[in-house]
Scaffold this motif. Sequence first.
Motif, mmCIF file in Angstrom:
data_model
loop_
_atom_site.group_PDB
_atom_site.id
_atom_site.type_symbol
_atom_site.label_atom_id
_atom_site.label_comp_id
_atom_site.label_asym_id
_atom_site.label_seq_id
_atom_site.Cartn_x
_atom_site.Cartn_y
_atom_site.Cartn_z
ATOM 1 N N TYR A 91 -3.295 -24.745 -24.860
ATOM 2 C CA TYR A 91 -3.207 -23.681 -23.862
ATOM 3 C C TYR A 91 -4.538 -22.947 -23.794
ATOM 4 C CZ TYR A 91 1.819 -24.404 -23.824
ATOM 5 O OH TYR A 91 3.064 -24.960 -23.693
ATOM 6 N N VAL A 92 -4.879 -22.511 -22.619
ATOM 7 C CA VAL A 92 -6.109 -21.759 -22.408
ATOM 8 C C VAL A 92 -5.818 -20.620 -21.427
ATOM 9 C CG1 VAL A 92 -6.943 -23.234 -20.533
ATOM 10 C CG2 VAL A 92 -8.573 -21.965 -21.918
ATOM 11 N N ASN A 93 -6.466 -19.476 -21.631
ATOM 12 C CA ASN A 93 -6.318 -18.346 -20.716
ATOM 13 C C ASN A 93 -7.269 -18.533 -19.544
ATOM 14 O OD1 ASN A 93 -4.383 -17.052 -22.269
ATOM 15 N ND2 ASN A 93 -5.911 -15.921 -23.448
ATOM 16 N N ILE A 94 -6.695 -18.549 -18.353
ATOM 17 C CA ILE A 94 -7.465 -18.757 -17.125
ATOM 18 C C ILE A 94 -7.444 -17.465 -16.312
ATOM 19 C CG2 ILE A 94 -7.692 -20.146 -15.028
ATOM 20 C CD1 ILE A 94 -8.051 -21.791 -17.537
ATOM 21 N N ASP A 95 -8.603 -17.080 -15.807
ATOM 22 C CA ASP A 95 -8.771 -15.879 -14.988
ATOM 23 C C ASP A 95 -8.574 -16.263 -13.511
ATOM 24 O OD1 ASP A 95 -9.477 -13.433 -13.924
ATOM 25 O OD2 ASP A 95 -11.584 -13.551 -14.517
ATOM 26 N N PHE A 96 -7.462 -15.826 -12.921
ATOM 27 C CA PHE A 96 -7.144 -16.131 -11.526
ATOM 28 C C PHE A 96 -7.309 -14.898 -10.646
ATOM 29 C CE2 PHE A 96 -4.581 -19.475 -13.579
ATOM 30 C CZ PHE A 96 -4.916 -20.560 -12.798
ATOM 31 N N ARG A 97 -7.578 -15.106 -9.370
ATOM 32 C CA ARG A 97 -7.584 -14.068 -8.352
ATOM 33 C C ARG A 97 -6.528 -14.449 -7.309
ATOM 34 N NH1 ARG A 97 -8.715 -9.046 -7.684
ATOM 35 N NH2 ARG A 97 -10.572 -9.372 -8.922
ATOM 36 N N HIS A 98 -5.543 -13.576 -7.108
ATOM 37 C CA HIS A 98 -4.529 -13.743 -6.065
ATOM 38 C C HIS A 98 -4.962 -12.904 -4.865
ATOM 39 C CE1 HIS A 98 -1.166 -15.592 -8.404
ATOM 40 N NE2 HIS A 98 -1.822 -15.049 -9.413
ATOM 41 N N THR A 99 -4.944 -13.486 -3.673
ATOM 42 C CA THR A 99 -5.249 -12.739 -2.456
ATOM 43 C C THR A 99 -4.113 -12.934 -1.455
ATOM 44 O OG1 THR A 99 -6.502 -14.582 -1.517
ATOM 45 C CG2 THR A 99 -7.761 -12.920 -2.709
ATOM 46 N N ALA A 100 -3.856 -11.905 -0.686
ATOM 47 C CA ALA A 100 -2.859 -11.967 0.384
ATOM 48 C C ALA A 100 -3.486 -11.377 1.644
ATOM 49 C CB ALA A 100 -1.605 -11.193 0.007
ATOM 50 N N ASP A 101 -3.483 -12.162 2.699
ATOM 51 C CA ASP A 101 -3.984 -11.713 3.997
ATOM 52 C C ASP A 101 -2.818 -11.666 4.968
ATOM 53 O OD1 ASP A 101 -6.721 -11.507 3.264
ATOM 54 O OD2 ASP A 101 -6.876 -13.688 3.352
ATOM 55 N N MET A 102 -2.495 -10.458 5.422
ATOM 56 C CA MET A 102 -1.359 -10.250 6.318
ATOM 57 C C MET A 102 -1.870 -9.847 7.694
ATOM 58 S SD MET A 102 2.074 -7.930 5.779
ATOM 59 C CE MET A 102 1.181 -6.600 5.076
ATOM 60 N N LYS A 103 -1.301 -10.448 8.719
ATOM 61 C CA LYS A 103 -1.635 -10.123 10.106
ATOM 62 C C LYS A 103 -0.337 -9.794 10.837
ATOM 63 C CE LYS A 103 -5.614 -13.226 10.193
ATOM 64 N NZ LYS A 103 -6.548 -12.254 9.789
ATOM 65 N N LEU A 104 -0.312 -8.646 11.489
ATOM 66 C CA LEU A 104 0.845 -8.197 12.259
ATOM 67 C C LEU A 104 0.374 -7.778 13.641
ATOM 68 C CD1 LEU A 104 2.352 -5.836 9.539
ATOM 69 C CD2 LEU A 104 3.108 -8.151 10.066
ATOM 70 N N THR A 105 1.122 -8.169 14.664
ATOM 71 C CA THR A 105 0.803 -7.771 16.031
ATOM 72 C C THR A 105 2.058 -7.199 16.671
ATOM 73 O OG1 THR A 105 -0.856 -9.515 16.184
ATOM 74 C CG2 THR A 105 -0.117 -8.544 18.253
ATOM 75 N N TYR A 106 1.900 -6.033 17.288
ATOM 76 C CA TYR A 106 3.013 -5.328 17.920
ATOM 77 C C TYR A 106 2.670 -4.987 19.354
ATOM 78 C CZ TYR A 106 4.895 -4.454 13.264
ATOM 79 O OH TYR A 106 5.411 -4.598 12.007
ATOM 80 N N LEU A 107 3.680 -4.986 20.205
ATOM 81 C CA LEU A 107 3.582 -4.448 21.552
ATOM 82 C C LEU A 107 4.247 -3.083 21.501
ATOM 83 C CD1 LEU A 107 2.893 -4.797 24.552
ATOM 84 C CD2 LEU A 107 5.177 -5.774 24.848
ATOM 85 N N GLY A 108 3.520 -2.049 21.879
ATOM 86 C CA GLY A 108 4.034 -0.691 21.768
ATOM 87 C C GLY A 108 4.169 -0.003 23.115
ATOM 88 N N ILE A 109 5.209 0.828 23.229
ATOM 89 C CA ILE A 109 5.450 1.635 24.430
ATOM 90 C C ILE A 109 5.665 3.073 23.963
ATOM 91 C CG2 ILE A 109 6.970 2.028 26.403
ATOM 92 C CD1 ILE A 109 7.731 -0.967 26.176
ATOM 93 N N ALA A 110 4.928 4.016 24.571
ATOM 94 C CA ALA A 110 5.019 5.410 24.153
ATOM 95 C C ALA A 110 5.021 6.337 25.370
ATOM 96 C CB ALA A 110 3.867 5.756 23.225
ATOM 97 N N PRO A 111 6.201 6.798 25.806
ATOM 98 C CA PRO A 111 6.214 7.841 26.833
ATOM 99 C C PRO A 111 5.743 9.152 26.197
ATOM 100 C CG PRO A 111 8.427 7.397 26.072
ATOM 101 C CD PRO A 111 7.531 6.420 25.383
#
Length: 169
Positions: A91-111
């Motif tokens: 066994y060996v200790n490994i240095d990992f990097r976790h990344t998360a890229d989130m994209k959200l698109t909304y259509l908005g209406i505001a009276p």
Amino acid sequence: VNSLAEQSLGAFLGIGPNWQGGKHFVECPQCEFEDGTATGFTFGAVYNRKISSNFFWGGLVSLDIMNISSSYREIESIEVDNGNQNNEKTYVNIDFRHTADMKLTYLGIAPYFAYNPAGWLTFRVAPKISFPIYSNLVHKKSINDYSTIIDGVEGTIQYDGGKIGRAHV
């Protein structure tokens, strides 16, 4: 005397930072992402109609593109395939990097309802209703450092996304 037009139609464009206010999760055990940030964009149209010299009503229609990128570091103990003949586990200790890229698109209406006490200052009350039209979340796990010590010998490791082995000693 207020000089704003009786009615107007316009467009707007916005760019600014998005900050993550909570946690989001992906389909791996104990993968929690928080404190993310990225740049977001908004563009749309606005309609404005005068009620009296200082009061207006109108509406906004917008497309809001919100992005969040977050990451964290994890040291994980991984079984290494080092090619020994007696099937001993290493066994060996490994240095990992976790990344998360989130994209959200909304259509908005505001009276809205607006108050304009001066030509340069306007206060608006605008409840906004948004409809999601696109979402995507990509999780990546990568090694930060490919050098390690295996069985007392310094070397580099080879990682194919699931299995770790000795590549060079």
